[in-house]
Design an enzyme around this catalytic site. Structure first.
Site, PDB file in Angstrom:
ATOM      1  N   CYS A 186       0.840  -1.189   0.000  1.00 55.73           N
ATOM      2  CA  CYS A 186       0.000   0.000   0.000  1.00 55.73           C
ATOM      3  C   CYS A 186       0.877   1.241   0.000  1.00 55.73           C
ATOM      4  O   CYS A 186       2.080   1.176   0.253  1.00 55.73           O
ATOM      5  CB  CYS A 186      -0.915   0.027   1.228  1.00 55.73           C
ATOM      6  SG  CYS A 186      -2.024  -1.399   1.348  1.00 55.73           S
ATOM      7  N   GLY A 201      -0.630   0.492  -5.061  1.00 54.99           N
ATOM      8  CA  GLY A 201      -1.941  -0.111  -4.847  1.00 54.99           C
ATOM      9  C   GLY A 201      -2.989   0.469  -5.759  1.00 54.99           C
ATOM     10  O   GLY A 201      -3.151   1.690  -5.813  1.00 54.99           O
ATOM     11  N   ASN A 228       0.549   0.436   5.845  1.00 57.86           N
ATOM     12  CA  ASN A 228       1.178  -0.383   4.817  1.00 57.86           C
ATOM     13  C   ASN A 228       1.928  -1.501   5.513  1.00 57.86           C
ATOM     14  O   ASN A 228       2.806  -1.238   6.334  1.00 57.86           O
ATOM     15  CB  ASN A 228       2.157   0.450   3.982  1.00 57.86           C
ATOM     16  CG  ASN A 228       2.957  -0.380   2.997  1.00 57.86           C
ATOM     17  OD1 ASN A 228       2.470  -1.396   2.499  1.00 57.86           O
ATOM     18  ND2 ASN A 228       4.180   0.029   2.728  1.00 57.86           N
ATOM     19  N   GLY A 229       1.602  -2.740   5.193  1.00 57.97           N
ATOM     20  CA  GLY A 229       2.300  -3.869   5.805  1.00 57.97           C
ATOM     21  C   GLY A 229       1.348  -4.987   6.168  1.00 57.97           C
ATOM     22  O   GLY A 229       0.230  -5.078   5.651  1.00 57.97           O
ATOM     23  N   TYR A 282      11.363  -4.555  -7.163  1.00 56.35           N
ATOM     24  CA  TYR A 282      10.134  -4.467  -7.954  1.00 56.35           C
ATOM     25  C   TYR A 282       9.218  -3.310  -7.589  1.00 56.35           C
ATOM     26  O   TYR A 282       8.773  -2.571  -8.453  1.00 56.35           O
ATOM     27  CB  TYR A 282       9.367  -5.788  -7.813  1.00 56.35           C
ATOM     28  CG  TYR A 282       8.022  -5.823  -8.511  1.00 56.35           C
ATOM     29  CD1 TYR A 282       7.945  -5.924  -9.898  1.00 56.35           C
ATOM     30  CD2 TYR A 282       6.830  -5.774  -7.790  1.00 56.35           C
ATOM     31  CE1 TYR A 282       6.717  -5.969 -10.542  1.00 56.35           C
ATOM     32  CE2 TYR A 282       5.598  -5.818  -8.426  1.00 56.35           C
ATOM     33  CZ  TYR A 282       5.537  -5.918  -9.805  1.00 56.35           C
ATOM     34  OH  TYR A 282       4.335  -5.954 -10.444  1.00 56.35           O
ATOM     35  N   THR A 284       9.877  -2.226 -14.829  1.00 57.39           N
ATOM     36  CA  THR A 284      10.794  -2.240 -13.693  1.00 57.39           C
ATOM     37  C   THR A 284      12.185  -2.734 -14.050  1.00 57.39           C
ATOM     38  O   THR A 284      13.169  -2.331 -13.420  1.00 57.39           O
ATOM     39  CB  THR A 284      10.213  -3.126 -12.568  1.00 57.39           C
ATOM     40  OG1 THR A 284       8.796  -2.950 -12.505  1.00 57.39           O
ATOM     41  CG2 THR A 284      10.820  -2.769 -11.238  1.00 57.39           C
ATOM     42  N   ASP A 327      13.835  -9.636 -16.757  1.00 57.94           N
ATOM     43  CA  ASP A 327      12.758  -9.177 -15.885  1.00 57.94           C
ATOM     44  C   ASP A 327      13.315  -8.978 -14.486  1.00 57.94           C
ATOM     45  O   ASP A 327      14.395  -9.488 -14.159  1.00 57.94           O
ATOM     46  CB  ASP A 327      11.612 -10.188 -15.866  1.00 57.94           C
ATOM     47  CG  ASP A 327      10.276  -9.531 -15.557  1.00 57.94           C
ATOM     48  OD1 ASP A 327      10.265  -8.339 -15.174  1.00 57.94           O
ATOM     49  OD2 ASP A 327       9.233 -10.198 -15.700  1.00 57.94           O
ATOM     50  N   ASP A 328      12.566  -8.235 -13.658  1.00 57.77           N
ATOM     51  CA  ASP A 328      13.038  -7.990 -12.298  1.00 57.77           C
ATOM     52  C   ASP A 328      12.954  -9.236 -11.437  1.00 57.77           C
ATOM     53  O   ASP A 328      13.780  -9.463 -10.558  1.00 57.77           O
ATOM     54  CB  ASP A 328      12.231  -6.854 -11.649  1.00 57.77           C
ATOM     55  CG  ASP A 328      10.730  -7.072 -11.781  1.00 57.77           C
ATOM     56  OD1 ASP A 328      10.182  -7.903 -11.052  1.00 57.77           O
ATOM     57  OD2 ASP A 328      10.118  -6.415 -12.642  1.00 57.77           O
TER      58      ASP A 328
END
Length: 504
Positions: free
Chosen positions: A2, A28, A101-102, A257, A303, A365-366
């Site tokens: 988030c 998000g 966030n978390g 990412y 990314t 790719d990442d």
């Protein structure tokens, strides 16, 4: 994952909060919310969808006041419905709102304790509401009609004693101020900064420094692990270390990412970290594949571009943009339902045939999570005329679920879980597969040992969970909650709730 933001300003903050959410939208796309405070009154708007769709002029006009919070969400728990959108509010004591966030790893135990001991009811499936109620209870036991910053810091000490997992949060108490705090391991990022005005300094707390940059705030620092930062309504900044033994252990996947490349996290440039990832990956290819026949390096946008460019330069191989991205499709590995995810990849990317035809192509790719996207992209390269298709990941194999706020799939749905690298290559359909070594990834992000990071949370790669409380039983429970069938059921429930609401 988030995005959070909090502002204490000298003028209305509604537009600044909205602008910050647009900058943090990559964190998000499921829901968005803003709450502001004018005097002792709170004004809230939140709903499912992107920030630009949730907030219209009629909503912005109603978001009055010089202090407020914002949040963009994708769900790590709970259903996709407006009731799960943040910020959350609790009226006792004082009236507190919080954006988080978390993920709390002891959420179920906390929920029980809040009901049985603290006599508090939790109305959603979100652990953010649990965190809010823990904070509210810790403030309430002070037993004061009016509180000061010392009371706030003691409350955060209580939060750290009770809560486990990864959390970065902003909270607001009407008429008093805005609070930002971070778990004792500093797993999730959060920074703060100030902007001078004619009437005095304004302060912002946000998930990433890029939100400060774009709104003209000067970065002061990251909130340290276990630290709390409080800005009162007069614009005075207070800070306190509230954990006895903090250890800076940020999630390394932020650098791989999630974070924007123009952000700094714990004084580490995300862009530079990804550049070093590319050079480390090139060194591995030179070491293990000296006679490679790579004609061109092509990144999988967006990314991986930085790492891919550095890799190509280090190998002295051509670099080309071979995929055009539709920027209006969300991130695929967090989408609900495998059929939706498969369909979205073809909508998201389209290959430029001329860059692939009759060439040996190294796609970069990442990371590789489910493998679904990688499979389709490799096939797209073949369909575009590539002679051979090699695939490189800027990070090691993702073998284990994330428990600290990234809604990765259940372990059984990770393509690398229980498979060796050759087996993964066969599943993806690549002619050769190269993964970054974990030691090289850590070295790349840590600026060759020059950062202040004590250790990184690398649990998605090695199952070493930094909080030390993640048991096999917890992971099994996570498996049940995160598999596609469970997510589809929650999504259907959310749609049913929205339909019922619309019909009332």
């Amino acid at each position: 994952m988030c995005g959070i933001v909090g502002i204490v300003g000298k003028s209305p903050v509604n537009q600044a909060l909205y602008d910050a959410l647009l900058v943090l939208q990559h964190r998000g796309q499921d829901a968005a919310g803003i709450v502001t405070c004018e005097g002792d009154k709170l004004y809230l708007r939140k709903d499912t969808g992107l920030a630009r769709d949730v907030f219209h002029t009629r909503h912005m006009i109603q978001l009055r006041g010089n202090m407020g919070l914002g949040h963009v969400r994708y769900p790590t728990a709970g259903a996709t419905c407006s009731a799960e959108a943040q910020p959350f509010y609790v009226n006792s004591p004082y009236g507190i709102v919080l954006a988080h966030n978390g993920n709390l790893t002891n959420a179920e135990a906390l929920k029980h304790d809040l009901f049985a001991e603290d006599l508090r009811h939790i109305n959603t499936e979100s652990d953010s509401e649990i965190l809010l109620n823990v904070l509210a209870h810790e403030l309430q036991i002070e037993g004061k009609l009016r509180i000061d910053e010392e009371d706030v810091f003691r409350a955060i000490e209580g939060v750290h004693r009770r809560c486990r997992g990864g959390y970065a949060a902003v909270a607001m108490i009407p008429g008093f101020g805005v609070l930002g705090f971070r778990d004792p391991h500093g797993i999730r990022p959060v920074v703060y900064g100030k902007r001078p005005t004619a009437d005095g300094d304004e302060y912002m707390i946000a998930s990433e420094s890029v939100a400060l940059d774009t709104l003209g705030f000067q970065l002061i620092a990251d909130i340290a692990p276990g630290e709390a930062v409080f800005i009162d309504v007069k614009g005075n900044l207070h800070r306190r270390q509230c954990a006895p033994r903090p250890i800076l252990s940020p999630c390394i996947f932020e650098f791989v990412y999630f974070a924007r490349p123009d952000s700094f996290i714990d004084n580490i440039s995300v862009h530079k970290a990804r550049s070093r990832m590319g050079r480390k990956l090139a060194a591995k290819i030179r070491r293990e594949w000296q006679d490679h026949d790579i004609d061109v390096v092509i990144p999988i946008p967006d990314t991986s571009r930085t790492a891919a460019l550095q890799l190509a330069q280090a190998l002295e191989v051509n670099y080309a943009e071979g995929f055009i991205k539709n920027r209006y499709i969300g991130r695929t590995f967090i989408m609900p339902g495998q059929q939706i995810r498969k369909k979205s990849v073809r909508q998201k990317l389209n290959a430029i045939d001329l860059e692939f035809r009759r060439k040996n192509v190294l796609l970069v790719d990442d990371s590789i999570v489910r493998g679904t996207t990688s499979q389709q992209i490799i096939q797209m390269a073949r369909d575009a005329g590539a002679n051979r298709v090699y695939f490189a990941s800027a990070s090691p194999p993702v073998r284990y679920p994330n428990v600290y706020g990234i809604d990765m799939p259940a372990a059984s749905e990770l393509v690398a879980h229980g498979r060796g690298e050759e087996q993964i290559r066969e599943v993806l359909g690549a002619d050769r597969l190269i993964f970054q070594d974990l030691e090289d990834l850590i070295d790349a992000v840590q600026k060759q040992g020059k950062s202040d990071v004590d250790r990184f949370d690398t649990s998605v790669f090695d199952s070493d969970y930094v909080t030390g409380d993640v048991t096999e039983a917890y992971l099994q429970h996570l498996e049940v909650m995160r598999n596609d069938a469970a997510k589809e059921a929650r999504r259907n429930l959310g749609e049913s709730i929205i339909e019922l609401h619309n019909n009332v």
